[in-house]
Design a protein around this motif. Structure first.
Motif, PDB file in Angstrom:
ATOM      1  N   LEU A 140      -9.009 -33.623   4.420  1.00 12.19           N
ATOM      2  CA  LEU A 140      -9.745 -34.328   5.471  1.00 12.19           C
ATOM      3  C   LEU A 140      -8.858 -34.562   6.703  1.00 12.19           C
ATOM      4  O   LEU A 140      -9.257 -34.280   7.835  1.00 12.19           O
ATOM      5  N   VAL A 141      -7.650 -35.055   6.476  1.00 11.20           N
ATOM      6  CA  VAL A 141      -6.716 -35.296   7.585  1.00 11.20           C
ATOM      7  C   VAL A 141      -6.389 -33.975   8.288  1.00 11.20           C
ATOM      8  O   VAL A 141      -6.321 -33.910   9.520  1.00 11.20           O
ATOM      9  N   THR A 142      -6.200 -32.920   7.507  1.00  6.30           N
ATOM     10  CA  THR A 142      -5.899 -31.606   8.077  1.00  6.30           C
ATOM     11  C   THR A 142      -7.018 -31.140   8.998  1.00  6.30           C
ATOM     12  O   THR A 142      -6.761 -30.681  10.120  1.00  6.30           O
ATOM     13  N   VAL A 143      -8.251 -31.260   8.556  1.00  7.84           N
ATOM     14  CA  VAL A 143      -9.395 -30.830   9.371  1.00  7.84           C
ATOM     15  C   VAL A 143      -9.505 -31.674  10.633  1.00  7.84           C
ATOM     16  O   VAL A 143      -9.758 -31.139  11.722  1.00  7.84           O
ATOM     17  N   VAL A 144      -9.293 -32.978  10.526  1.00  7.07           N
ATOM     18  CA  VAL A 144      -9.372 -33.844  11.708  1.00  7.07           C
ATOM     19  C   VAL A 144      -8.298 -33.448  12.734  1.00  7.07           C
ATOM     20  O   VAL A 144      -8.600 -33.284  13.923  1.00  7.07           O
ATOM     21  N   VAL A 195       1.085 -30.526  -1.377  1.00  5.09           N
ATOM     22  CA  VAL A 195       0.087 -30.392  -0.317  1.00  5.09           C
ATOM     23  C   VAL A 195       0.346 -31.416   0.796  1.00  5.09           C
ATOM     24  O   VAL A 195       0.239 -31.094   1.978  1.00  5.09           O
ATOM     25  N   SER A 196       0.726 -32.636   0.434  1.00  5.38           N
ATOM     26  CA  SER A 196       1.023 -33.626   1.487  1.00  5.38           C
ATOM     27  C   SER A 196       2.270 -33.234   2.267  1.00  5.38           C
ATOM     28  O   SER A 196       2.328 -33.410   3.487  1.00  5.38           O
ATOM     29  N   ALA A 197       3.272 -32.662   1.596  1.00  2.00           N
ATOM     30  CA  ALA A 197       4.478 -32.203   2.306  1.00  2.00           C
ATOM     31  C   ALA A 197       4.173 -30.983   3.170  1.00  2.00           C
ATOM     32  O   ALA A 197       4.746 -30.827   4.253  1.00  2.00           O
ATOM     33  N   THR A 198       3.274 -30.125   2.706  1.00  2.00           N
ATOM     34  CA  THR A 198       2.866 -28.984   3.537  1.00  2.00           C
ATOM     35  C   THR A 198       2.234 -29.494   4.818  1.00  2.00           C
ATOM     36  O   THR A 198       2.589 -29.051   5.916  1.00  2.00           O
ATOM     37  N   PHE A 199       1.313 -30.452   4.694  1.00  2.00           N
ATOM     38  CA  PHE A 199       0.680 -31.010   5.894  1.00  2.00           C
ATOM     39  C   PHE A 199       1.716 -31.693   6.792  1.00  2.00           C
ATOM     40  O   PHE A 199       1.749 -31.457   7.995  1.00  2.00           O
ATOM     41  N   GLY A 208      -7.511 -27.312  23.260  1.00  4.98           N
ATOM     42  CA  GLY A 208      -7.211 -25.958  23.714  1.00  4.98           C
ATOM     43  C   GLY A 208      -6.193 -25.195  22.883  1.00  4.98           C
ATOM     44  O   GLY A 208      -5.699 -24.159  23.314  1.00  4.98           O
ATOM     45  N   HIS A 209      -5.888 -25.678  21.709  1.00  2.52           N
ATOM     46  CA  HIS A 209      -4.910 -25.013  20.835  1.00  2.52           C
ATOM     47  C   HIS A 209      -5.609 -24.486  19.584  1.00  2.52           C
ATOM     48  O   HIS A 209      -5.273 -24.833  18.460  1.00  2.52           O
ATOM     49  N   ARG A 210      -6.602 -23.633  19.822  1.00  2.00           N
ATOM     50  CA  ARG A 210      -7.424 -23.121  18.729  1.00  2.00           C
ATOM     51  C   ARG A 210      -6.594 -22.434  17.651  1.00  2.00           C
ATOM     52  O   ARG A 210      -6.783 -22.685  16.461  1.00  2.00           O
ATOM     53  N   HIS A 211      -5.663 -21.578  18.054  1.00  2.00           N
ATOM     54  CA  HIS A 211      -4.856 -20.855  17.062  1.00  2.00           C
ATOM     55  C   HIS A 211      -4.001 -21.809  16.224  1.00  2.00           C
ATOM     56  O   HIS A 211      -3.838 -21.606  15.022  1.00  2.00           O
ATOM     57  N   LEU A 212      -3.465 -22.834  16.869  1.00  2.00           N
ATOM     58  CA  LEU A 212      -2.644 -23.787  16.118  1.00  2.00           C
ATOM     59  C   LEU A 212      -3.509 -24.623  15.169  1.00  2.00           C
ATOM     60  O   LEU A 212      -3.096 -24.932  14.052  1.00  2.00           O
ATOM     61  N   GLY A 213      -4.710 -24.986  15.599  1.00  2.00           N
ATOM     62  CA  GLY A 213      -5.616 -25.731  14.721  1.00  2.00           C
ATOM     63  C   GLY A 213      -6.010 -24.917  13.503  1.00  2.00           C
ATOM     64  O   GLY A 213      -5.940 -25.397  12.366  1.00  2.00           O
ATOM     65  N   LEU A 214      -6.394 -23.680  13.738  1.00  4.53           N
ATOM     66  CA  LEU A 214      -6.738 -22.800  12.619  1.00  4.53           C
ATOM     67  C   LEU A 214      -5.505 -22.510  11.766  1.00  4.53           C
ATOM     68  O   LEU A 214      -5.595 -22.418  10.539  1.00  4.53           O
ATOM     69  N   GLY A 215      -4.362 -22.387  12.430  1.00  2.00           N
ATOM     70  CA  GLY A 215      -3.111 -22.148  11.705  1.00  2.00           C
ATOM     71  C   GLY A 215      -2.744 -23.312  10.802  1.00  2.00           C
ATOM     72  O   GLY A 215      -2.234 -23.115   9.692  1.00  2.00           O
ATOM     73  N   LEU A 216      -3.020 -24.526  11.256  1.00  2.00           N
ATOM     74  CA  LEU A 216      -2.759 -25.696  10.419  1.00  2.00           C
ATOM     75  C   LEU A 216      -3.609 -25.650   9.162  1.00  2.00           C
ATOM     76  O   LEU A 216      -3.110 -25.840   8.050  1.00  2.00           O
ATOM     77  N   VAL A 217      -4.890 -25.364   9.323  1.00  3.63           N
ATOM     78  CA  VAL A 217      -5.780 -25.275   8.162  1.00  3.63           C
ATOM     79  C   VAL A 217      -5.314 -24.161   7.223  1.00  3.63           C
ATOM     80  O   VAL A 217      -5.225 -24.355   6.007  1.00  3.63           O
ATOM     81  N   THR A 221      -2.322 -22.919   6.901  1.00  5.96           N
ATOM     82  CA  THR A 221      -1.036 -23.273   6.306  1.00  5.96           C
ATOM     83  C   THR A 221      -1.226 -24.227   5.132  1.00  5.96           C
ATOM     84  O   THR A 221      -0.660 -24.012   4.050  1.00  5.96           O
ATOM     85  N   VAL A 222      -2.013 -25.260   5.323  1.00  9.53           N
ATOM     86  CA  VAL A 222      -2.234 -26.225   4.239  1.00  9.53           C
ATOM     87  C   VAL A 222      -2.979 -25.552   3.086  1.00  9.53           C
ATOM     88  O   VAL A 222      -2.646 -25.770   1.912  1.00  9.53           O
ATOM     89  N   PHE A 223      -3.931 -24.697   3.399  1.00  9.10           N
ATOM     90  CA  PHE A 223      -4.650 -23.970   2.353  1.00  9.10           C
ATOM     91  C   PHE A 223      -3.704 -23.043   1.592  1.00  9.10           C
ATOM     92  O   PHE A 223      -3.774 -22.938   0.362  1.00  9.10           O
ATOM     93  N   THR A 224      -2.795 -22.405   2.297  1.00  3.97           N
ATOM     94  CA  THR A 224      -1.800 -21.541   1.649  1.00  3.97           C
ATOM     95  C   THR A 224      -0.920 -22.354   0.708  1.00  3.97           C
ATOM     96  O   THR A 224      -0.625 -21.921  -0.414  1.00  3.97           O
ATOM     97  N   GLY A 225      -0.507 -23.543   1.143  1.00  2.00           N
ATOM     98  CA  GLY A 225       0.274 -24.423   0.270  1.00  2.00           C
ATOM     99  C   GLY A 225      -0.486 -24.796  -0.982  1.00  2.00           C
ATOM    100  O   GLY A 225       0.066 -24.802  -2.091  1.00  2.00           O
TER     101      GLY A 225
END
Length: 183
Positions: free
Chosen positions: A37-41, A102-106, A50-59, A61-65
């Motif tokens: 939830l925090v990751t999506v927010v 997962v929390s450390a990945t985030f 305006g940082h679409r790639h970084l937002g998607l990259g965050l999701v 990255t956390v999913f990969t973890g």
């Protein structure tokens, strides 16, 4: 005795009803759904700014973890600490701690994003405070897992280390790729 057993015994010896209540809340808030939830927010905030790639990259990255954590659990198949020391009923394997990883990945991805965005400097007290909060939350989440007997200390420590590695590497890759794309 092993460091894992020593840590669990120390936690059991220092438990209290109030401490157990607090650690139960911490571990519940810090579960995969809470971190997701925090990751999506945060990702939505990045996209909106305006940082679409970084937002998607965050999701991503956390999913990969999360995927790596699950793969390791089923590859290693380590049993959890025994009952009655274990205060939570969990049917999955112990190593590595999913909450810790997962929390450390985030947390590490979030802090890396702050660096990539140039938000970490002496004038940005709020961003430094946010980095401190996510770091402290990750440490507290991991501590709660050992306190409640859900994990051995080594499960949590390795979860933190792997999560930190995945978080930094994921955002570094996304940042580099989005920079090459001119975005």
């Amino acid at each position: 005795m092993s460091p894992d057993r020593d840590a669990l015994d120390w936690m059991v010896d220092h438990r209290s009803a109030a401490g157990t209540d607090v650690m139960t809340v911490v571990t519940t808030v810090g579960n995969t759904a809470g971190v997701a939830l925090v990751t999506v927010v945060v990702a939505l905030v990045l996209v909106r700014r305006g940082h679409r790639h970084l937002g998607l990259g965050l999701v991503a990255t956390v999913f990969t973890g999360w995927l790596l954590m699950n793969a390791l659990k089923y590859a290693i198949r380590r049993t959890r600490p025994p009952v009655p020391e274990r205060l939570v009923d969990i049917s999955t394997y112990s190593f590595p701690s999913g909450h810790a990883m997962v929390s450390a990945t985030f947390a590490s991805a979030f802090i890396t994003l702050l660096v990539v965005l140039g938000a970490v400097d002496s004038a940005r007290k709020r961003t430094r405070a946010a980095a401190a909060v996510v770091t402290a939350a990750t440490l507290l989440i991991g501590f709660s897992r050992v306190y409640l007997g859900a994990h051995w200390l080594s499960d949590v420590v390795v979860g933190w280390l792997l999560g930190a590695l995945v978080g930094v590497a994921g955002i570094a890759v996304v940042s580099r790729l989005s920079g090459r794309a001119g975005r």
